[in-house]
Design a protein around this motif. Sequence first.
Motif, PDB file in Angstrom:
ATOM      1  N   VAL A  18      19.815 -42.946 -13.276  1.00  0.00           N
ATOM      2  CA  VAL A  18      19.372 -42.310 -14.578  1.00  0.00           C
ATOM      3  C   VAL A  18      18.605 -40.955 -14.064  1.00  0.00           C
ATOM      4  CG1 VAL A  18      17.600 -42.263 -16.311  1.00  0.00           C
ATOM      5  CG2 VAL A  18      18.654 -44.353 -15.791  1.00  0.00           C
ATOM      6  N   GLU A  19      17.858 -41.149 -13.076  1.00  0.00           N
ATOM      7  CA  GLU A  19      17.096 -39.895 -12.522  1.00  0.00           C
ATOM      8  C   GLU A  19      18.216 -38.730 -12.263  1.00  0.00           C
ATOM      9  OE1 GLU A  19      16.505 -42.755 -11.392  1.00  0.00           O
ATOM     10  OE2 GLU A  19      14.565 -42.896 -12.569  1.00  0.00           O
ATOM     11  N   GLN A  20      19.387 -39.084 -11.394  1.00  0.00           N
ATOM     12  CA  GLN A  20      20.576 -38.256 -10.904  1.00  0.00           C
ATOM     13  C   GLN A  20      21.154 -37.780 -12.255  1.00  0.00           C
ATOM     14  OE1 GLN A  20      22.510 -41.154  -8.534  1.00  0.00           O
ATOM     15  NE2 GLN A  20      21.714 -40.214  -6.909  1.00  0.00           N
ATOM     16  N   SER A  26      20.527 -31.475 -16.336  1.00  0.00           N
ATOM     17  CA  SER A  26      19.227 -30.827 -16.996  1.00  0.00           C
ATOM     18  C   SER A  26      18.674 -31.251 -18.136  1.00  0.00           C
ATOM     19  CB  SER A  26      19.458 -29.197 -16.947  1.00  0.00           C
ATOM     20  OG  SER A  26      19.730 -28.914 -15.546  1.00  0.00           O
ATOM     21  N   ILE A  27      18.884 -32.566 -18.576  1.00  0.00           N
ATOM     22  CA  ILE A  27      18.354 -33.337 -19.716  1.00  0.00           C
ATOM     23  C   ILE A  27      17.028 -33.937 -19.605  1.00  0.00           C
ATOM     24  CG2 ILE A  27      20.659 -32.867 -20.716  1.00  0.00           C
ATOM     25  CD1 ILE A  27      21.165 -35.939 -20.173  1.00  0.00           C
ATOM     26  N   CYS A  28      16.634 -34.268 -20.779  1.00  0.00           N
ATOM     27  CA  CYS A  28      15.436 -35.386 -20.508  1.00  0.00           C
ATOM     28  C   CYS A  28      15.917 -36.684 -20.710  1.00  0.00           C
ATOM     29  CB  CYS A  28      14.412 -35.032 -21.649  1.00  0.00           C
ATOM     30  SG  CYS A  28      14.884 -35.120 -23.217  1.00  0.00           S
ATOM     31  N   ARG A  29      15.150 -37.758 -20.557  1.00  0.00           N
ATOM     32  CA  ARG A  29      15.534 -39.250 -20.622  1.00  0.00           C
ATOM     33  C   ARG A  29      15.772 -39.389 -22.071  1.00  0.00           C
ATOM     34  NH1 ARG A  29      14.125 -42.320 -15.960  1.00  0.00           N
ATOM     35  NH2 ARG A  29      14.001 -44.132 -17.165  1.00  0.00           N
ATOM     36  N   ASN A  30      15.064 -38.954 -23.057  1.00  0.00           N
ATOM     37  CA  ASN A  30      15.322 -39.255 -24.576  1.00  0.00           C
ATOM     38  C   ASN A  30      16.735 -38.682 -24.767  1.00  0.00           C
ATOM     39  OD1 ASN A  30      12.996 -40.351 -24.619  1.00  0.00           O
ATOM     40  ND2 ASN A  30      12.284 -38.463 -25.684  1.00  0.00           N
ATOM     41  N   THR A  31      17.236 -37.700 -24.517  1.00  0.00           N
ATOM     42  CA  THR A  31      18.670 -37.352 -24.555  1.00  0.00           C
ATOM     43  C   THR A  31      19.891 -38.342 -23.752  1.00  0.00           C
ATOM     44  OG1 THR A  31      17.930 -35.066 -24.482  1.00  0.00           O
ATOM     45  CG2 THR A  31      20.391 -35.323 -24.249  1.00  0.00           C
ATOM     46  N   LEU A  32      19.462 -38.768 -22.647  1.00  0.00           N
ATOM     47  CA  LEU A  32      20.157 -39.761 -22.278  1.00  0.00           C
ATOM     48  C   LEU A  32      20.235 -41.073 -23.061  1.00  0.00           C
ATOM     49  CD1 LEU A  32      22.140 -40.542 -19.846  1.00  0.00           C
ATOM     50  CD2 LEU A  32      20.118 -41.162 -18.530  1.00  0.00           C
ATOM     51  N   GLY A  33      19.184 -41.489 -23.501  1.00  0.00           N
ATOM     52  CA  GLY A  33      19.116 -42.779 -24.343  1.00  0.00           C
ATOM     53  C   GLY A  33      19.944 -42.319 -25.759  1.00  0.00           C
ATOM     54  N   ASN A  34      19.741 -41.148 -26.103  1.00  0.00           N
ATOM     55  CA  ASN A  34      20.610 -41.058 -27.477  1.00  0.00           C
ATOM     56  C   ASN A  34      22.069 -41.075 -27.015  1.00  0.00           C
ATOM     57  OD1 ASN A  34      18.457 -40.868 -28.901  1.00  0.00           O
ATOM     58  ND2 ASN A  34      18.151 -38.343 -28.795  1.00  0.00           N
TER      59      ASN A  34
END
Length: 101
Positions: A18-20, A26-34
Amino acid sequence: MSRNYTSIRPKLDRVYSVEQVVSLYSICRNTLGNSIASGLLPPDANQPRIFRGAELARFHQERAGIKTPLRRGKFKCMSCKARVFPDLSTLRFLIVSQLMV
């Protein structure tokens, strides 16, 4: 505002945490969750969140869509964004005799 990720190419045979992924795009963790809710598939639901590079590339390519030119006679609907041929009974031809300057 949406972003274009076509210039970012993850290595297809690599596994990203997830961190990689967050630092790569260059996104936040919420964007990855979406993105996960929108169709980005982790390999296994029981494992910690890791992502294959091929899956990241597939997801962003699918989201970008295929940009093909319109065929002759097709129009793009501004409300639904669909590419359609118009119904011939609804077309009107207007002849303009003078050009307005």
